[in-house]
Motif scaffolding. Structure first.
Motif, short mmCIF file in Angstrom:
data_model
loop_
_atom_site.label_atom_id
_atom_site.label_comp_id
_atom_site.label_asym_id
_atom_site.label_seq_id
_atom_site.Cartn_x
_atom_site.Cartn_y
_atom_site.Cartn_z
N LYS A 86 0.82 -1.21 0.00
CA LYS A 86 0.00 0.00 0.00
C LYS A 86 0.85 1.26 0.00
O LYS A 86 0.45 2.30 -0.54
CB LYS A 86 -0.93 0.00 1.21
N LYS A 87 2.04 1.17 0.59
CA LYS A 87 2.93 2.34 0.66
C LYS A 87 3.46 2.75 -0.70
O LYS A 87 3.80 3.91 -0.92
CB LYS A 87 4.13 2.05 1.58
N ILE A 88 3.55 1.79 -1.63
CA ILE A 88 4.27 2.04 -2.88
C ILE A 88 3.44 1.86 -4.14
O ILE A 88 3.88 2.20 -5.23
CB ILE A 88 5.50 1.11 -2.99
N LYS A 89 2.22 1.35 -4.00
CA LYS A 89 1.48 0.93 -5.20
C LYS A 89 1.19 2.09 -6.16
O LYS A 89 1.06 1.88 -7.37
CB LYS A 89 0.20 0.22 -4.81
N SER A 90 1.12 3.31 -5.64
CA SER A 90 0.81 4.45 -6.51
C SER A 90 2.05 5.03 -7.19
O SER A 90 1.94 5.88 -8.07
CB SER A 90 0.12 5.55 -5.71
N LEU A 91 3.24 4.57 -6.80
CA LEU A 91 4.47 5.06 -7.43
C LEU A 91 4.54 4.59 -8.87
O LEU A 91 4.16 3.46 -9.20
CB LEU A 91 5.70 4.53 -6.70
N ARG A 97 12.41 4.04 -9.17
CA ARG A 97 13.85 4.12 -9.43
C ARG A 97 14.48 5.24 -8.62
O ARG A 97 15.52 5.06 -7.96
CB ARG A 97 14.11 4.33 -10.92
N ASP A 98 13.86 6.42 -8.65
CA ASP A 98 14.40 7.56 -7.89
C ASP A 98 14.43 7.25 -6.39
O ASP A 98 15.39 7.63 -5.70
CB ASP A 98 13.54 8.80 -8.14
N PHE A 99 13.40 6.58 -5.91
CA PHE A 99 13.34 6.21 -4.49
C PHE A 99 14.51 5.32 -4.11
O PHE A 99 15.17 5.54 -3.08
CB PHE A 99 12.01 5.49 -4.21
N ILE A 100 14.79 4.31 -4.93
CA ILE A 100 15.89 3.39 -4.62
C ILE A 100 17.23 4.12 -4.62
O ILE A 100 18.06 3.94 -3.71
CB ILE A 100 15.92 2.22 -5.63
N LEU A 101 17.44 4.97 -5.60
CA LEU A 101 18.74 5.63 -5.73
C LEU A 101 18.94 6.74 -4.69
O LEU A 101 20.08 7.10 -4.40
CB LEU A 101 18.89 6.20 -7.14
N SER A 102 17.86 7.25 -4.13
CA SER A 102 17.99 8.36 -3.17
C SER A 102 17.80 7.95 -1.72
O SER A 102 18.06 8.74 -0.81
CB SER A 102 16.97 9.46 -3.51
N TYR A 134 25.23 0.96 -7.82
CA TYR A 134 24.95 1.90 -6.72
C TYR A 134 23.78 1.41 -5.87
O TYR A 134 23.84 1.44 -4.63
CB TYR A 134 24.65 3.28 -7.30
N GLY A 135 22.73 0.95 -6.54
CA GLY A 135 21.58 0.45 -5.80
C GLY A 135 21.89 -0.82 -5.03
O GLY A 135 21.47 -0.99 -3.87
N SER A 136 22.64 -1.73 -5.64
CA SER A 136 22.97 -3.00 -4.99
C SER A 136 23.83 -2.82 -3.75
O SER A 136 23.64 -3.50 -2.73
CB SER A 136 23.70 -3.91 -5.98
N GLN A 137 24.82 -1.91 -3.84
CA GLN A 137 25.76 -1.80 -2.73
C GLN A 137 25.10 -1.24 -1.46
O GLN A 137 25.64 -1.36 -0.37
CB GLN A 137 26.98 -0.96 -3.13
#
Length: 451
Positions: A86-91, A97-102, A134-137
């Motif tokens: 429910k927190k992310i379904k509207s993204l 992608r921006d969320f993961i990288l930031s 970057y995301g994996s590390q």
């Protein structure tokens, strides 16, 4: 749901989510072979533009294989944590992608149980190679069998002492050499030539005898079919990890001779009879293209099908998962560039799914790839906080006939990155004077210390 865009004056229309995902994938020979890839770079970019504006909710509602048709879809969908979802379904995928990288690790992990495999694959398609590293590390996924793998600052290795005839003396010679180079903290794992209960039992018993005698803190496994291992376990043979290759569809798992019910049964049996101590005792291998090779890809692209393997694996809280990235051949990953991309994609998807993820940085000899490609991928994965790589004599597997990372490669990567082996394993290597302060000594590479 929007499935079209205009790019440079041309309108691109995609049939459905499955088609959109396939067209947005980076170029892979397997998708081309299947007739589902983008017809041009422009179409690929157009697909990425549309995918970036697709919501995670739309992806959940449109799995590439329908819920009623495929048990892997059911496993993935039924495992979703609805509160996290429910927190992310509207993204949109672009916003995700921006969320993961930031975001920091804890914030990312707070929503990973709300992801379907299609969501994981979709965001991967929008990432550059550097984004994937970057995301994996950021993500540190640990697991515990006899020892704990995946802690920050470590780089582990599977010791793979394969032999073309399963000769026990030959296997043990490779094992002793590998240990003498500080390899094997992830697992001592053999790919058997002969998949019989007696042969597998003999090798497992020999591994256990050696690690017990020399007090080597690690895990043992023979990568036979799961049914063979189950029968050996019932006979009292010591098994630390139970292995099986997985696919991302019910059809392709049937080709492997497995289904969800069988792996559930194997998991239950291991929980009752395993030789290891910790809560994580399953080991799975995957690889882009396996569903196409078994005609079970359901017209979906190989990246999405690979992500579904990880959604299946997650059900069993495995100690190890690795993608044998270049093993299937050029029909699915044509050259070194595609292998490197696939390795980074698979590693990232496994980490985002929540798995203790490793990669076999490998290629077959009929592929347009070479040692430099293999080493480039290994270095990138080391930067990406990969849990483990392979350790093979000379980097050349004499049984499986493919090229992978060697004992020496692992030692070099540890020195380049400043990473270490699993602590208990390293401590024992220091007692044996093989390592000191995380580095090999002059005694390294001499298996006669075990005679």
């Amino acid at each position: 749901m929007n499935l079209k865009t205009t790019l440079f004056g041309k309108v691109y229309v995609f049939k459905d989510i499955k088609d959109l995902l396939a067209k947005a994938n980076e170029e892979k020979s397997g998708d081309t072979l299947a007739g589902i890839s983008a017809g041009s770079t422009a179409e690929r970019v157009a697909a990425k533009i549309v995918l970036a504006d697709t919501t995670l909710e739309e992806l959940r509602k449109n799995p590439v294989v329908p819920y009623e048709k495929d048990e892997i879809t059911r496993v993935i969908q039924d495992s979703i944590n609805e509160e996290q979802y429910k927190k992310i379904k509207s993204l949109t995928v672009g916003e995700f992608r921006d969320f993961i990288l930031s975001s920091e690790e804890a914030e990312i992990k707070s929503i990973t149980d709300g992801l379907t495999s299609e969501m994981v694959a979709a965001v991967t398609k929008l990432m550059s190679n550097m984004d994937l590293v970057y995301g994996s590390q950021k993500l540190c996924n640990t697991a515990t069998c006899n020892t704990t793998i995946g802690k920050r600052g470590t780089l582990s290795a599977r010791l793979q002492p394969n032999h073309p005839t399963d000769n026990v003396e030959g296997i043990m010679a490779s094992l002793m050499e590998g240990i003498s180079y500080g390899i094997g903290d992830a697992v001592i794992g053999l790919n058997p030539v002969v998949d019989t209960i007696d042969s597998v039992s003999t090798i497992l018993s020999k591994f256990n005898e050696f690690t017990t005698k020399w007090k080597i803190p690690t895990q043992n496994c023979v990568l036979a079919h799961v049914t063979t291992q189950m029968e050996a376990l019932k006979r009292g043979v010591p098994i630390d990890l139970m292995f099986q290759s997985l696919a991302g569809s019910e059809i392709s798992n049937r080709a492997f001779g497995i289904n969800v019910s069988l792996i559930d049964e194997a998991y239950k049996l291991m929980s009752e009879k395993k030789n290891s101590k910790g809560p994580n005792f399953m080991y799975f291998e995957t690889g882009q293209g396996s569903e196409l090779s078994s005609e079970g890809h359901n017209d979906a692209d190989q990246l999405v099908m690979e992500a579904r393997c990880y959604g299946f694996a997650k059900r069993y809280n495995p100690f190890l998962v690795n993608t044998v990235v270049g093993f299937i051949g050029p029909e699915y990953l044509y050259d070194g560039r595609q292998v490197i991309r696939a390795g980074l994609e698979d590693h990232f998807m496994g980490k985002l799914t929540g798995l203790s993820m490793g990669v076999d940085t490998c290629y077959t000899n009929h592929m347009k790839a070479d040692q430099n490609d293999l080493e480039n991928l290994a270095m990138l994965l080391s930067m990406a906080n990969c849990n483990y790589l392979m350790g093979i004599p000379g980097g050349d597997d004499v049984m499986l006939m493919y090229q992978s990372s060697s004992y020496h490669d692992i030692a070099s990567l540890r020195e380049i990155t400043g990473k270490r082996a699993i602590h208990e394993f390293e401590k024992r290597m220091e007692e044996l004077e093989i390592m000191k302060d995380g580095r090999l000594t002059g005694k390294a590479g001499d298996p006669s210390i075990f005679r």
